[in-house]
Write a protein that holds these residues in place. Structure first.
Motif, mmCIF file in Angstrom:
data_model
loop_
_atom_site.group_PDB
_atom_site.id
_atom_site.type_symbol
_atom_site.label_atom_id
_atom_site.label_comp_id
_atom_site.label_asym_id
_atom_site.label_seq_id
_atom_site.Cartn_x
_atom_site.Cartn_y
_atom_site.Cartn_z
ATOM 1 N N LEU A 30 0.830 -1.202 0.000
ATOM 2 C CA LEU A 30 0.000 0.000 0.000
ATOM 3 C C LEU A 30 0.868 1.257 0.000
ATOM 4 C CD1 LEU A 30 -2.917 1.059 0.128
ATOM 5 C CD2 LEU A 30 -2.704 1.081 2.627
ATOM 6 N N LYS A 31 0.660 2.112 -0.999
ATOM 7 C CA LYS A 31 1.438 3.338 -1.140
ATOM 8 C C LYS A 31 0.613 4.590 -0.885
ATOM 9 C CE LYS A 31 4.356 1.293 -4.740
ATOM 10 N NZ LYS A 31 4.780 1.419 -6.172
ATOM 11 N N ARG A 32 -0.587 4.625 -1.422
ATOM 12 C CA ARG A 32 -1.406 5.839 -1.354
ATOM 13 C C ARG A 32 -2.822 5.523 -0.891
ATOM 14 N NH1 ARG A 32 -0.056 10.670 -4.102
ATOM 15 N NH2 ARG A 32 2.208 10.901 -4.033
ATOM 16 N N VAL A 33 -3.390 6.436 -0.111
ATOM 17 C CA VAL A 33 -4.789 6.360 0.318
ATOM 18 C C VAL A 33 -5.417 7.721 0.078
ATOM 19 C CG1 VAL A 33 -6.375 6.017 2.253
ATOM 20 C CG2 VAL A 33 -4.302 4.617 2.075
ATOM 21 N N THR A 34 -6.604 7.742 -0.508
ATOM 22 C CA THR A 34 -7.370 8.984 -0.625
ATOM 23 C C THR A 34 -8.687 8.799 0.112
ATOM 24 O OG1 THR A 34 -8.338 8.336 -2.759
ATOM 25 C CG2 THR A 34 -6.314 9.649 -2.813
ATOM 26 N N PHE A 35 -9.032 9.788 0.911
ATOM 27 C CA PHE A 35 -10.155 9.674 1.835
ATOM 28 C C PHE A 35 -11.119 10.833 1.624
ATOM 29 C CE2 PHE A 35 -12.056 10.598 6.024
ATOM 30 C CZ PHE A 35 -12.603 9.358 6.342
ATOM 31 N N LEU A 36 -12.381 10.513 1.314
ATOM 32 C CA LEU A 36 -13.414 11.528 1.125
ATOM 33 C C LEU A 36 -14.039 11.883 2.464
ATOM 34 C CD1 LEU A 36 -15.309 13.227 -0.702
ATOM 35 C CD2 LEU A 36 -16.794 11.212 -0.837
ATOM 36 N N SER A 37 -14.004 13.159 2.791
ATOM 37 C CA SER A 37 -14.609 13.650 4.023
ATOM 38 C C SER A 37 -15.627 14.714 3.650
ATOM 39 C CB SER A 37 -13.532 14.232 4.954
ATOM 40 O OG SER A 37 -14.094 14.678 6.170
ATOM 41 N N ALA A 38 -16.864 14.295 3.471
ATOM 42 C CA ALA A 38 -17.908 15.182 2.957
ATOM 43 C C ALA A 38 -18.732 15.784 4.082
ATOM 44 C CB ALA A 38 -18.820 14.412 2.007
ATOM 45 N N GLU A 39 -19.138 17.018 3.879
ATOM 46 C CA GLU A 39 -20.011 17.691 4.841
ATOM 47 C C GLU A 39 -21.443 17.232 4.643
ATOM 48 O OE1 GLU A 39 -21.582 22.216 5.878
ATOM 49 O OE2 GLU A 39 -19.764 21.932 4.686
ATOM 50 N N ARG A 40 -22.140 17.033 5.739
ATOM 51 C CA ARG A 40 -23.541 16.648 5.670
ATOM 52 C C ARG A 40 -24.402 17.881 5.424
ATOM 53 N NH1 ARG A 40 -27.857 16.397 9.147
ATOM 54 N NH2 ARG A 40 -26.614 17.226 10.882
ATOM 55 N N ALA A 41 -25.464 17.699 4.645
ATOM 56 C CA ALA A 41 -26.412 18.788 4.436
ATOM 57 C C ALA A 41 -27.099 19.123 5.754
ATOM 58 C CB ALA A 41 -27.450 18.385 3.388
ATOM 59 N N ARG A 42 -27.108 20.394 6.101
ATOM 60 C CA ARG A 42 -27.637 20.829 7.381
ATOM 61 C C ARG A 42 -28.690 21.913 7.172
ATOM 62 N NH1 ARG A 42 -24.417 20.361 11.808
ATOM 63 N NH2 ARG A 42 -24.671 22.558 12.378
ATOM 64 N N SER A 43 -29.690 21.920 8.025
ATOM 65 C CA SER A 43 -30.732 22.929 7.943
ATOM 66 C C SER A 43 -30.261 24.218 8.613
ATOM 67 C CB SER A 43 -32.002 22.431 8.638
ATOM 68 O OG SER A 43 -31.786 22.325 10.038
ATOM 69 N N PRO A 44 -30.859 25.363 8.262
ATOM 70 C CA PRO A 44 -30.495 26.624 8.935
ATOM 71 C C PRO A 44 -30.647 26.552 10.445
ATOM 72 C CG PRO A 44 -31.793 27.059 6.970
ATOM 73 C CD PRO A 44 -31.813 25.570 7.171
ATOM 74 N N LEU A 45 -31.647 25.795 10.926
ATOM 75 C CA LEU A 45 -31.857 25.686 12.369
ATOM 76 C C LEU A 45 -30.679 24.984 13.030
ATOM 77 C CD1 LEU A 45 -33.746 26.165 14.754
ATOM 78 C CD2 LEU A 45 -34.812 23.940 14.270
ATOM 79 N N GLU A 46 -30.165 23.929 12.386
ATOM 80 C CA GLU A 46 -28.999 23.236 12.929
ATOM 81 C C GLU A 46 -27.792 24.149 12.979
ATOM 82 O OE1 GLU A 46 -28.960 18.623 11.874
ATOM 83 O OE2 GLU A 46 -29.294 19.859 10.096
ATOM 84 N N ASN A 47 -27.595 24.945 11.932
ATOM 85 C CA ASN A 47 -26.439 25.833 11.874
ATOM 86 C C ASN A 47 -26.486 26.929 12.942
ATOM 87 O OD1 ASN A 47 -25.203 24.525 9.723
ATOM 88 N ND2 ASN A 47 -26.394 25.668 8.219
ATOM 89 N N MET A 48 -27.677 27.292 13.390
ATOM 90 C CA MET A 48 -27.803 28.332 14.413
ATOM 91 C C MET A 48 -27.133 27.901 15.713
ATOM 92 S SD MET A 48 -31.680 29.774 13.947
ATOM 93 C CE MET A 48 -31.477 30.871 15.345
ATOM 94 N N PHE A 49 -27.086 26.613 15.965
ATOM 95 C CA PHE A 49 -26.517 26.100 17.210
ATOM 96 C C PHE A 49 -25.097 25.591 17.030
ATOM 97 C CE2 PHE A 49 -31.121 25.717 17.545
ATOM 98 C CZ PHE A 49 -31.357 26.369 18.742
ATOM 99 N N GLY A 50 -24.481 25.938 15.897
ATOM 100 C CA GLY A 50 -23.103 25.538 15.671
ATOM 101 C C GLY A 50 -23.008 24.168 15.043
ATOM 102 N N ASN A 51 -21.813 23.864 14.556
ATOM 103 C CA ASN A 51 -21.580 22.593 13.872
ATOM 104 C C ASN A 51 -20.846 21.639 14.808
ATOM 105 O OD1 ASN A 51 -21.149 20.502 12.121
ATOM 106 N ND2 ASN A 51 -19.934 21.661 10.647
ATOM 107 N N THR A 52 -21.602 20.852 15.549
ATOM 108 C CA THR A 52 -20.993 19.923 16.501
ATOM 109 C C THR A 52 -20.340 18.735 15.804
ATOM 110 O OG1 THR A 52 -23.104 18.752 16.753
ATOM 111 C CG2 THR A 52 -22.652 20.553 18.290
ATOM 112 N N GLU A 53 -20.649 18.523 14.526
ATOM 113 C CA GLU A 53 -20.093 17.387 13.806
ATOM 114 C C GLU A 53 -18.684 17.657 13.302
ATOM 115 O OE1 GLU A 53 -22.883 16.760 10.716
ATOM 116 O OE2 GLU A 53 -24.371 15.796 11.999
ATOM 117 N N GLU A 54 -18.267 18.917 13.275
ATOM 118 C CA GLU A 54 -16.967 19.249 12.714
ATOM 119 C C GLU A 54 -15.826 18.612 13.498
ATOM 120 O OE1 GLU A 54 -14.199 20.667 10.121
ATOM 121 O OE2 GLU A 54 -16.379 20.563 9.907
#
Length: 360
Positions: free
Chosen positions: A192-216
């Motif tokens: 094994l020489k190389r690994v590429t890893f996808l780290s995608a952001e989840r779609a979040r509602s405006p209400l969720e964003n008001m309380f900060g991004n605890t998933e980060e």
């Protein structure tokens, strides 16, 4: 239809709908004609789809789901507990190899039937690699991609391939310990020489964003654990952090797109058209150092009700695939978001983009 939909919206959304109607007016009549002819969900423009996928439940624009059924076709626990794939006493490499992959090298793709995983698998095949998507025994690679691709079934009669590369392309959050175990198991084989890893952001509602991004914090913890596992086995890792994943259909300029069905699976007609326009207009990419950038941290870019970072699936897949042939991509954590543009980045521009980012 758009006019009726707009009448039920608040005034500021009605103004947006009027601009949208003006933008898609030249395309509207051909779309109606296609529906009148009964093409609808019975047609698609890419041979990469299985016909059985048409029976899948429609989804929202941010979660078009797996096109061939299972969300998790790869069993990391089974791979991690396997005992016959590596010789006993073979120590994991501890020195960074600093080597790019070449045509013919074997690359395993975990999460290969997620939309981004399907695109990156097709890309890697087109680049000349021996790409091995991790599937279940009931999945037919040719029915999925429309080309001769050999799948790998964990726990089957075939031992884990001595892969030079590994892609983790699942769009959903994965258990960190399973990803780490998978990397270590393949690393024990010694190639094994190389690994590429996808780290995608989840779609979040405006209400969720008001309380900060605890998933980060959890997101960065997964990335750090993957980087540590790769370092332990002597493999170089590229973490591709994206905004909310969108598009990936026939309106993009990527030859490995997933066809018209990407838009037709979206249950809301207005959102479906918006997705087509996104693929048509957002073909550029901005690549930045994740250590200094905040553009892919949900809720921090433009405020809770402002513009959010988004990434085309074709752009995310290209970032994962191009990292294998770019020496400067080794041990990098990058933020990749889509920007307005008429064409996608070529290999040389991806290499330049990775060169501008500091090593993790």
């Amino acid at each position: 239809f758009l006019r009726r939909a707009a009448q039920q919206m608040p005034p500021f959304q009605q103004r947006t709908m009027r601009r949208l109607r003006s933008a898609i007016a030249p395309l509207w009549l051909p779309t109606l004609a296609g529906l009148a002819l009964g093409l609808g969900r019975q047609a698609w423009t890419s041979a990469a789809f299985s016909r059985s996928s048409l029976a899948a439940k429609p989804a929202s624009r941010h979660d078009i789901g797996s096109f061939v059924g299972a969300r998790r076709p790869w069993n990391l626990e089974r791979i991690a507990s396997a005992s016959g794939d590596a010789s006993d006493g073979r120590a994991a490499a501890t020195v960074a190899r600093r080597a790019t992959l070449e045509a013919g090298d074997t690359i395993l793709v975990a999460g290969a039937v997620s939309p981004t995983g399907m695109i990156v698998t097709s890309m890697l095949k087109g680049m000349g690699y021996d790409v091995r998507p991790v599937l279940t025994k009931t999945m037919d690679p040719y029915a999925i991609w429309g080309m001769p691709i050999r799948g790998f079934v964990p726990g089957g009669s075939e031992p884990t391939p001595a892969a030079a590369g590994l892609v983790v392309a699942d769009e959903k959050f994965l258990q960190t310990d399973l990803v780490v175990a998978f990397v270590k198991q393949i690393g024990k084989i010694g190639n094994l020489k190389r690994v590429t890893f996808l780290s995608a952001e989840r779609a979040r509602s405006p209400l969720e964003n008001m309380f900060g991004n605890t998933e980060e914090e959890e997101r960065r913890s997964r990335e750090d654990a993957t980087l540590s596992a790769c370092k332990e086995v002597g493999a170089e890792c590229t973490v591709v952090r994206t905004g909310v994943l969108r598009g990936g259909g026939s309106k993009s300029d990527c030859p490995h797109n997933l066809g018209q069905e990407v838009y037709m699976r979206i249950i809301d007609s207005v959102s479906s058209i918006e997705e087509e326009l996104f693929d048509l207009n957002q073909r550029g990419a901005e690549v930045t150092d994740a250590a200094t950038s905040t553009i892919t941290e949900g809720g921090k870019f433009g405020g809770p009700f402002g513009k959010k970072s988004e990434t085309a699936r074709t752009t995310a897949a290209a970032a994962l695939a191009e990292a294998f042939s770019s020496e400067s991509a080794a041990d990098k954590v990058v933020d990749v978001v889509s920007v307005e543009g008429t064409e996608s980045l070529c290999s040389a521009k991806w290499a330049d983009a990775y060169s501008s980012v500091a090593v993790k």
